[in-house]
Design a protein around this motif. Structure first.
Motif, PDB file in Angstrom:
ATOM      1  N   UNK A 237     164.705  99.305  16.150  1.00  0.00           N
ATOM      2  CA  UNK A 237     164.691  97.959  16.730  1.00  0.00           C
ATOM      3  C   UNK A 237     165.473  96.918  15.936  1.00  0.00           C
ATOM      4  N   UNK A 238     165.737  97.197  14.657  1.00  0.00           N
ATOM      5  CA  UNK A 238     166.428  96.237  13.799  1.00  0.00           C
ATOM      6  C   UNK A 238     167.763  96.849  13.376  1.00  0.00           C
ATOM      7  N   UNK A 239     168.838  96.109  13.591  1.00  0.00           N
ATOM      8  CA  UNK A 239     170.179  96.626  13.329  1.00  0.00           C
ATOM      9  C   UNK A 239     170.460  96.754  11.841  1.00  0.00           C
ATOM     10  N   UNK A 240     171.466  97.546  11.509  1.00  0.00           N
ATOM     11  CA  UNK A 240     171.873  97.718  10.114  1.00  0.00           C
ATOM     12  C   UNK A 240     172.269  96.390   9.464  1.00  0.00           C
ATOM     13  N   UNK A 241     173.067  95.521  10.112  1.00  0.00           N
ATOM     14  CA  UNK A 241     173.367  94.228   9.476  1.00  0.00           C
ATOM     15  C   UNK A 241     172.118  93.382   9.239  1.00  0.00           C
ATOM     16  N   UNK A 242     171.174  93.412  10.164  1.00  0.00           N
ATOM     17  CA  UNK A 242     169.944  92.646   9.980  1.00  0.00           C
ATOM     18  C   UNK A 242     169.119  93.200   8.828  1.00  0.00           C
ATOM     19  N   UNK A 244     170.340  94.721   6.201  1.00  0.00           N
ATOM     20  CA  UNK A 244     171.040  94.321   4.983  1.00  0.00           C
ATOM     21  C   UNK A 244     170.703  92.881   4.621  1.00  0.00           C
ATOM     22  N   UNK A 245     170.657  92.026   5.630  1.00  0.00           N
ATOM     23  CA  UNK A 245     170.320  90.622   5.388  1.00  0.00           C
ATOM     24  C   UNK A 245     168.896  90.488   4.866  1.00  0.00           C
ATOM     25  N   UNK A 246     167.967  91.225   5.450  1.00  0.00           N
ATOM     26  CA  UNK A 246     166.568  91.148   5.015  1.00  0.00           C
ATOM     27  C   UNK A 246     166.428  91.548   3.553  1.00  0.00           C
ATOM     28  N   UNK A 247     167.080  92.636   3.190  1.00  0.00           N
ATOM     29  CA  UNK A 247     166.993  93.095   1.802  1.00  0.00           C
ATOM     30  C   UNK A 247     167.603  92.061   0.861  1.00  0.00           C
ATOM     31  N   UNK A 248     168.736  91.483   1.234  1.00  0.00           N
ATOM     32  CA  UNK A 248     169.422  90.516   0.381  1.00  0.00           C
ATOM     33  C   UNK A 248     168.607  89.241   0.198  1.00  0.00           C
ATOM     34  N   UNK A 249     167.888  88.833   1.242  1.00  0.00           N
ATOM     35  CA  UNK A 249     167.133  87.579   1.177  1.00  0.00           C
ATOM     36  C   UNK A 249     165.834  87.712   0.393  1.00  0.00           C
ATOM     37  N   UNK A 250     165.508  88.899  -0.065  1.00  0.00           N
ATOM     38  CA  UNK A 250     164.302  89.117  -0.858  1.00  0.00           C
ATOM     39  C   UNK A 250     164.569  89.138  -2.354  1.00  0.00           C
ATOM     40  N   UNK A 251     165.815  89.012  -2.768  1.00  0.00           N
ATOM     41  CA  UNK A 251     166.134  89.080  -4.190  1.00  0.00           C
ATOM     42  C   UNK A 251     165.670  87.812  -4.909  1.00  0.00           C
ATOM     43  N   UNK A 252     165.437  87.882  -6.220  1.00  0.00           N
ATOM     44  CA  UNK A 252     165.038  86.680  -6.959  1.00  0.00           C
ATOM     45  C   UNK A 252     166.025  85.527  -6.804  1.00  0.00           C
ATOM     46  N   UNK A 253     167.318  85.826  -6.789  1.00  0.00           N
ATOM     47  CA  UNK A 253     168.313  84.763  -6.648  1.00  0.00           C
ATOM     48  C   UNK A 253     168.204  84.091  -5.289  1.00  0.00           C
TER      49      UNK A 253
END
Length: 354
Positions: A237-242, A244-253
């Protein structure tokens, strides 16, 4: 006030309708997505994911990143195509008999429940009480309760203790925290609580990161309920770009950047509220805590149309149960944009009410 579903509200109306197909270049104060987003680093991350489009999406890394960000087990996380998909999954998958939605709030939960064949009750919060939640006003028979925190469109942030007090054995408590990352320190969030029975927390990456077109959000809940919702989802249900975005938005930075943005929003919101308070024709919900404010404006519907002619789009309030045509929701923007808007509002009020 507790009522059965009634009233001719357009539950499918959303802020983007205020600017879509307008035929004019409008400054957008109707949609609550943060301006200047997504940031360059996030755009590059999403673009880089396009090299993997030949493979089916694999959400394990993103799911683990969300779980780690909230300090919960991955089994308590479900990734969704935006938070809106979660409302549909809940409405279709749960065998509830007495769902109740706390209004005024985002209308998609009630629309999804009704589309799934449910009869929906409403609890209407009142301006004279500051649109604040009284846990005792929710009837005991409600076996699914939906509440936003902070609430769209009122921008009221309910105390976490009051929201958690709604929990009961046999009741699903859905807390829409789509705007919680616009609150400094995410005060009053229940996202990391695992001790509240029946708690379901919904989160969105749309607003802070400017990803409305990508559709990415997530659910935090008991593993058994997560499995129930997962079975109701289509495959992948969730695309590969989405992802990638989810993982990136969870970083400490990324979390640090979101926190800085939330603190800046608080400064800009105070400026907007101060400016609105100068108008005798305007009454604001002064306890606003999110990236938008709600205002009652004399002849609001006419003022909104006049603002369009002056180049500004704001969100109409009459599609929210519990509000009427004199209510307008206004997104928080930078000081220069806000000052331009306040000047336009002054002109609009003079034309309509002068």
């Amino acid at each position: 006030m507790y009522t059965h579903t009634d009233g001719p509200h357009d539950l499918r109306h959303h802020g983007d309708a205020e600017i879509r197909d307008s035929g004019a270049l409008l400054t957008d104060l109707a949609v609550n997505v943060r301006t200047g987003t997504p940031p360059e680093w996030l755009r590059e991350c999403i673009a880089g994911s396009l090299r993997s489009l030949a493979a089916y999406p694999d959400g394990r890394a993103a799911r683990g990143a969300v779980a780690a960000r909230h300090g919960v087990a991955a089994e308590r996380v479900l990734l969704t195509a935006g938070a809106a998909e979660a409302f549909v999954l809940l409405a279709r998958a749960l065998p509830v008999r007495h769902p109740l939605v706390v209004h005024p709030q985002f209308t998609e939960p009630e629309a999804a429940l009704r589309d799934a064949g449910h009869t929906v009750d409403r609890l209407l919060l009142r301006e004279e009480q500051g649109f604040r939640l009284d846990p005792d006003s929710v009837p005991e028979e409600a076996d699914l309760v939906v509440v936003g925190n902070p609430t769209n469109p009122t921008s009221v942030l309910h105390p976490a203790a009051d929201v958690a007090a709604l929990a009961r054995p046999g009741r699903v408590l859905v807390v829409d925290e789509a705007f919680m990352d616009s609150v400094p320190d995410e005060a009053e969030s229940l996202a990391e609580r695992t001790d509240v029975p029946g708690l379901v927390v919904l989160r969105s990456l749309t607003k802070t990161w400017g990803l409305a077109g990508l559709r990415i959000g997530y659910v935090l809940a008991d593993p058994e309920l997560i499995r129930t919702l997962e079975r109701a989802q289509p495959l992948w249900p969730v695309s590969t770009p989405a992802l990638a975005a989810a993982e990136a938005c969870m970083t400490p930075a990324a979390l640090k950047e979101a926190e800085q943005a939330a603190r800046q929003i608080a400064v800009e919101r105070a400026h907007l509220l101060a400016g609105l308070s100068e108008f005798d024709e305007v009454r604001v919900v002064a306890t606003a805590e999110a990236s938008f404010v709600l205002a009652h404006v004399r002849e609001g519907a006419r003022v909104r149309e006049r603002l369009r002619l002056l180049g500004f789009a704001v969100r109409r309030g009459d599609t929210f149960p519990g509000l009427g045509p004199d209510w307008l929701r206004i997104a928080v923007r930078d000081r220069v944009t806000t000052n331009r808007f306040l000047q336009a509002l002054d002109q609009a009020l003079a034309m309509v009410c002068g």
